[in-house]
Scaffold this motif. Structure first.
Motif, PDB file in Angstrom:
ATOM      1  N   LEU A 272       0.859  -1.177   0.000  1.00 59.32           N
ATOM      2  CA  LEU A 272       0.000   0.000   0.000  1.00 59.32           C
ATOM      3  C   LEU A 272       0.899   1.232   0.000  1.00 59.32           C
ATOM      4  CD1 LEU A 272      -2.885  -0.847   2.522  1.00 59.32           C
ATOM      5  CD2 LEU A 272      -2.939  -0.894   0.022  1.00 59.32           C
ATOM      6  N   SER A 273       0.793   2.018  -1.042  1.00 57.63           N
ATOM      7  CA  SER A 273       1.550   3.265  -1.122  1.00 57.63           C
ATOM      8  C   SER A 273       0.997   4.245  -0.089  1.00 57.63           C
ATOM      9  CB  SER A 273       1.426   3.862  -2.524  1.00 57.63           C
ATOM     10  OG  SER A 273       0.084   4.317  -2.725  1.00 57.63           O
ATOM     11  N   ALA A 274       1.635   5.390   0.052  1.00 56.14           N
ATOM     12  CA  ALA A 274       1.146   6.411   0.979  1.00 56.14           C
ATOM     13  C   ALA A 274      -0.268   6.856   0.597  1.00 56.14           C
ATOM     14  CB  ALA A 274       2.102   7.599   1.004  1.00 56.14           C
ATOM     15  N   VAL A 275      -0.525   7.009  -0.692  1.00 57.60           N
ATOM     16  CA  VAL A 275      -1.872   7.390  -1.154  1.00 57.60           C
ATOM     17  C   VAL A 275      -2.858   6.258  -0.877  1.00 57.60           C
ATOM     18  CG1 VAL A 275      -3.266   7.951  -3.195  1.00 57.60           C
ATOM     19  CG2 VAL A 275      -1.013   9.004  -2.883  1.00 57.60           C
ATOM     20  N   ASP A 276      -2.451   5.010  -1.122  1.00 61.66           N
ATOM     21  CA  ASP A 276      -3.319   3.853  -0.840  1.00 61.66           C
ATOM     22  C   ASP A 276      -3.662   3.792   0.647  1.00 61.66           C
ATOM     23  OD1 ASP A 276      -2.956   3.150  -3.512  1.00 61.66           O
ATOM     24  OD2 ASP A 276      -1.461   1.612  -3.068  1.00 61.66           O
ATOM     25  N   ARG A 277      -2.678   4.031   1.495  1.00 65.35           N
ATOM     26  CA  ARG A 277      -2.915   3.999   2.946  1.00 65.35           C
ATOM     27  C   ARG A 277      -3.891   5.093   3.370  1.00 65.35           C
ATOM     28  NH1 ARG A 277      -0.205   0.519   5.823  1.00 65.35           N
ATOM     29  NH2 ARG A 277       1.583  -0.515   4.933  1.00 65.35           N
ATOM     30  N   LYS A 278      -3.763   6.251   2.764  1.00 63.40           N
ATOM     31  CA  LYS A 278      -4.689   7.339   3.078  1.00 63.40           C
ATOM     32  C   LYS A 278      -6.101   6.968   2.634  1.00 63.40           C
ATOM     33  CE  LYS A 278      -5.438  12.267   2.703  1.00 63.40           C
ATOM     34  NZ  LYS A 278      -4.918  13.555   2.266  1.00 63.40           N
ATOM     35  N   THR A 279      -6.237   6.410   1.438  1.00 63.27           N
ATOM     36  CA  THR A 279      -7.543   5.956   0.939  1.00 63.27           C
ATOM     37  C   THR A 279      -8.131   4.917   1.881  1.00 63.27           C
ATOM     38  OG1 THR A 279      -6.918   6.379  -1.351  1.00 63.27           O
ATOM     39  CG2 THR A 279      -8.730   4.823  -0.989  1.00 63.27           C
ATOM     40  N   GLN A 280      -7.316   3.963   2.278  1.00 65.40           N
ATOM     41  CA  GLN A 280      -7.779   2.901   3.177  1.00 65.40           C
ATOM     42  C   GLN A 280      -8.238   3.482   4.511  1.00 65.40           C
ATOM     43  OE1 GLN A 280      -8.202  -0.219   2.213  1.00 65.40           O
ATOM     44  NE2 GLN A 280      -8.617  -1.218   4.156  1.00 65.40           N
ATOM     45  N   SER A 281      -7.468   4.388   5.072  1.00 67.95           N
ATOM     46  CA  SER A 281      -7.828   4.929   6.389  1.00 67.95           C
ATOM     47  C   SER A 281      -9.043   5.853   6.334  1.00 67.95           C
ATOM     48  CB  SER A 281      -6.643   5.650   7.027  1.00 67.95           C
ATOM     49  OG  SER A 281      -6.338   6.840   6.336  1.00 67.95           O
ATOM     50  N   LEU A 282      -9.239   6.548   5.221  1.00 66.76           N
ATOM     51  CA  LEU A 282     -10.381   7.461   5.102  1.00 66.76           C
ATOM     52  C   LEU A 282     -11.694   6.745   4.787  1.00 66.76           C
ATOM     53  CD1 LEU A 282      -8.874  10.475   3.128  1.00 66.76           C
ATOM     54  CD2 LEU A 282      -9.678  10.463   5.491  1.00 66.76           C
ATOM     55  N   TRP A 283     -11.647   5.766   3.878  1.00 74.11           N
ATOM     56  CA  TRP A 283     -12.876   5.170   3.349  1.00 74.11           C
ATOM     57  C   TRP A 283     -13.099   3.720   3.752  1.00 74.11           C
ATOM     58  CZ3 TRP A 283     -15.930   8.782   1.875  1.00 74.11           C
ATOM     59  CH2 TRP A 283     -15.401   9.962   1.366  1.00 74.11           C
TER      60      TRP A 283
ATOM     61  N   ALA B  73     -11.983   2.061   6.911  1.00 74.22           N
ATOM     62  CA  ALA B  73     -11.316   2.031   8.209  1.00 74.22           C
ATOM     63  C   ALA B  73     -11.698   0.851   9.104  1.00 74.22           C
ATOM     64  CB  ALA B  73     -11.584   3.341   8.956  1.00 74.22           C
ATOM     65  N   GLN B  74     -12.887   0.274   8.942  1.00 76.24           N
ATOM     66  CA  GLN B  74     -13.254  -0.853   9.799  1.00 76.24           C
ATOM     67  C   GLN B  74     -12.260  -1.997   9.588  1.00 76.24           C
ATOM     68  OE1 GLN B  74     -15.476   0.726   7.793  1.00 76.24           O
ATOM     69  NE2 GLN B  74     -17.331   1.154   8.933  1.00 76.24           N
ATOM     70  N   GLU B  75     -12.059  -2.775  10.629  1.00 77.86           N
ATOM     71  CA  GLU B  75     -11.031  -3.832  10.583  1.00 77.86           C
ATOM     72  C   GLU B  75     -11.247  -4.831   9.464  1.00 77.86           C
ATOM     73  OE1 GLU B  75     -11.029  -4.483  15.138  1.00 77.86           O
ATOM     74  OE2 GLU B  75      -9.130  -5.268  14.370  1.00 77.86           O
ATOM     75  N   TRP B  76     -12.470  -5.007   9.005  1.00 76.30           N
ATOM     76  CA  TRP B  76     -12.785  -5.976   7.962  1.00 76.30           C
ATOM     77  C   TRP B  76     -12.798  -5.371   6.562  1.00 76.30           C
ATOM     78  CZ3 TRP B  76     -17.205  -4.004   5.946  1.00 76.30           C
ATOM     79  CH2 TRP B  76     -18.008  -3.248   6.809  1.00 76.30           C
ATOM     80  N   LYS B  77     -12.635  -4.058   6.460  1.00 77.82           N
ATOM     81  CA  LYS B  77     -12.583  -3.436   5.129  1.00 77.82           C
ATOM     82  C   LYS B  77     -11.259  -3.810   4.476  1.00 77.82           C
ATOM     83  CE  LYS B  77     -16.424  -0.844   5.096  1.00 77.82           C
ATOM     84  NZ  LYS B  77     -17.151  -0.062   4.151  1.00 77.82           N
TER      85      LYS B  77
ATOM     86  N   GLN C 125      -1.780  -9.473  -2.578  1.00 79.91           N
ATOM     87  CA  GLN C 125      -1.823  -9.394  -1.123  1.00 79.91           C
ATOM     88  C   GLN C 125      -3.052  -8.604  -0.712  1.00 79.91           C
ATOM     89  OE1 GLN C 125       0.426 -10.638   1.473  1.00 79.91           O
ATOM     90  NE2 GLN C 125      -1.486 -10.126   2.509  1.00 79.91           N
ATOM     91  N   ALA C 126      -3.686  -9.044   0.362  1.00 81.62           N
ATOM     92  CA  ALA C 126      -4.801  -8.308   0.952  1.00 81.62           C
ATOM     93  C   ALA C 126      -4.286  -7.509   2.139  1.00 81.62           C
ATOM     94  CB  ALA C 126      -5.896  -9.271   1.401  1.00 81.62           C
ATOM     95  N   PHE C 127      -4.940  -6.384   2.384  1.00 80.66           N
ATOM     96  CA  PHE C 127      -4.652  -5.516   3.513  1.00 80.66           C
ATOM     97  C   PHE C 127      -5.984  -5.123   4.125  1.00 80.66           C
ATOM     98  CE2 PHE C 127      -1.398  -5.013   0.301  1.00 80.66           C
ATOM     99  CZ  PHE C 127      -0.225  -5.137   1.017  1.00 80.66           C
ATOM    100  N   THR C 128      -6.067  -5.091   5.444  1.00 79.72           N
ATOM    101  CA  THR C 128      -7.341  -4.784   6.087  1.00 79.72           C
ATOM    102  C   THR C 128      -7.218  -3.674   7.112  1.00 79.72           C
ATOM    103  OG1 THR C 128      -7.015  -6.530   7.733  1.00 79.72           O
ATOM    104  CG2 THR C 128      -8.273  -7.120   5.762  1.00 79.72           C
ATOM    105  N   GLY C 129      -8.347  -3.022   7.341  1.00 75.62           N
ATOM    106  CA  GLY C 129      -8.451  -1.994   8.364  1.00 75.62           C
ATOM    107  C   GLY C 129      -7.789  -0.687   8.003  1.00 75.62           C
ATOM    108  N   ALA C 130      -7.975   0.282   8.868  1.00 78.46           N
ATOM    109  CA  ALA C 130      -7.457   1.632   8.648  1.00 78.46           C
ATOM    110  C   ALA C 130      -5.942   1.656   8.489  1.00 78.46           C
ATOM    111  CB  ALA C 130      -7.871   2.539   9.800  1.00 78.46           C
TER     112      ALA C 130
ATOM    113  N   ALA D  47      -3.146  -9.215   5.380  1.00 77.17           N
ATOM    114  CA  ALA D  47      -4.054 -10.275   5.811  1.00 77.17           C
ATOM    115  C   ALA D  47      -4.040 -11.403   4.798  1.00 77.17           C
ATOM    116  CB  ALA D  47      -5.478  -9.720   5.957  1.00 77.17           C
ATOM    117  N   PRO D  48      -4.195 -12.632   5.262  1.00 75.74           N
ATOM    118  CA  PRO D  48      -4.205 -13.754   4.324  1.00 75.74           C
ATOM    119  C   PRO D  48      -5.498 -13.772   3.497  1.00 75.74           C
ATOM    120  CG  PRO D  48      -4.469 -14.528   6.588  1.00 75.74           C
ATOM    121  CD  PRO D  48      -4.262 -13.062   6.651  1.00 75.74           C
ATOM    122  N   ILE D  49      -5.349 -14.203   2.251  1.00 77.00           N
ATOM    123  CA  ILE D  49      -6.496 -14.436   1.384  1.00 77.00           C
ATOM    124  C   ILE D  49      -6.773 -15.932   1.376  1.00 77.00           C
ATOM    125  CG2 ILE D  49      -7.442 -14.293  -0.942  1.00 77.00           C
ATOM    126  CD1 ILE D  49      -5.578 -11.914  -1.442  1.00 77.00           C
ATOM    127  N   ILE D  50      -8.000 -16.308   1.686  1.00 75.90           N
ATOM    128  CA  ILE D  50      -8.408 -17.709   1.636  1.00 75.90           C
ATOM    129  C   ILE D  50      -9.243 -17.892   0.381  1.00 75.90           C
ATOM    130  CG2 ILE D  50      -9.699 -19.542   2.788  1.00 75.90           C
ATOM    131  CD1 ILE D  50      -9.210 -17.941   5.407  1.00 75.90           C
TER     132      ILE D  50
END
Length: 180
Positions: A135-146, A148-152, A165-170, A175-178
């Motif tokens: 997750l780039s800096a812009v990706d991290r900002k997008t993730q934290s803004l929109w 943010a829940q742990e399962w997002k 790769q999957a990434f979750t939460g703010a 996170a592992p992908i099943i």
């Protein structure tokens, strides 16, 4: 008028439903011991659709939305982001290292029949053609803004290197992908 999703309807992870027996049965037993707050459950057919979209043009980043349901294991200790569909977004501004959804792209997403009373936007996916999965800096900002829940969930795919790769939460925790 396009339907409006309630972004706070499941803000509290405690209120999440318990996963169905079908989902729980599809998860290999060793994931019960896996040290991750959230697991991403992804049908192989949905992953194939994502890959088809991303590989449509590997010279620029591509993006889409993940539709599904969050739930938890019966113990309540581990969350599951159960992806049911992927909506490619083609109304984008993109380069080799950046992508953004344009206004009409969002209008199309909100009008999708896959969004219904039980399924909602649980995340997003995008590609990093030949520059790895992170997750780039812009990706991290997008993730934290929109998202943010742990399962997002954010799924990053490098179609040239064959990585994902999957990434979750703010905080965008890996996170592992099943695959089911």
């Amino acid at each position: 008028m396009a339907p409006i999703l309630n972004w706070v309807e499941m803000h509290d992870d405690v209120s999440l439903p318990t996963a169905s027996p079908e989902i729980l049965h599809a998860i290999p037993p060793f994931y019960a011991e896996y040290d991750a707050r959230c697991l991403v459950v992804l049908p192989g057919t949905v992953f194939d659709q994502i890959m088809h979209h991303i590989k449509g043009n590997c010279s620029v980043e591509r993006i889409g939305i993940l539709i599904g349901r969050p739930c938890k294991r019966p113990s309540g200790e581990q969350l599951l982001a159960c992806v049911e569909a992927a909506l490619p977004v083609d109304d984008i501004t993109a380069s080799r290292v950046k992508v953004s959804i344009q206004k009409n792209g969002w209008k199309n997403v909100w009008g999708e029949p896959a969004l219904n009373s039980t399924a909602s936007i649980i995340g997003w996916y995008h590609s990093h053609p030949n520059h790895g999965v992170f997750l780039s800096a812009v990706d991290r900002k997008t993730q934290s803004l929109w998202f943010a829940q742990e399962w997002k969930t954010a799924i990053v795919i490098d179609p040239i290197r064959g990585e994902h790769q999957a990434f979750t939460g703010a905080d965008g925790i890996a996170a592992p992908i099943i695959f089911i």
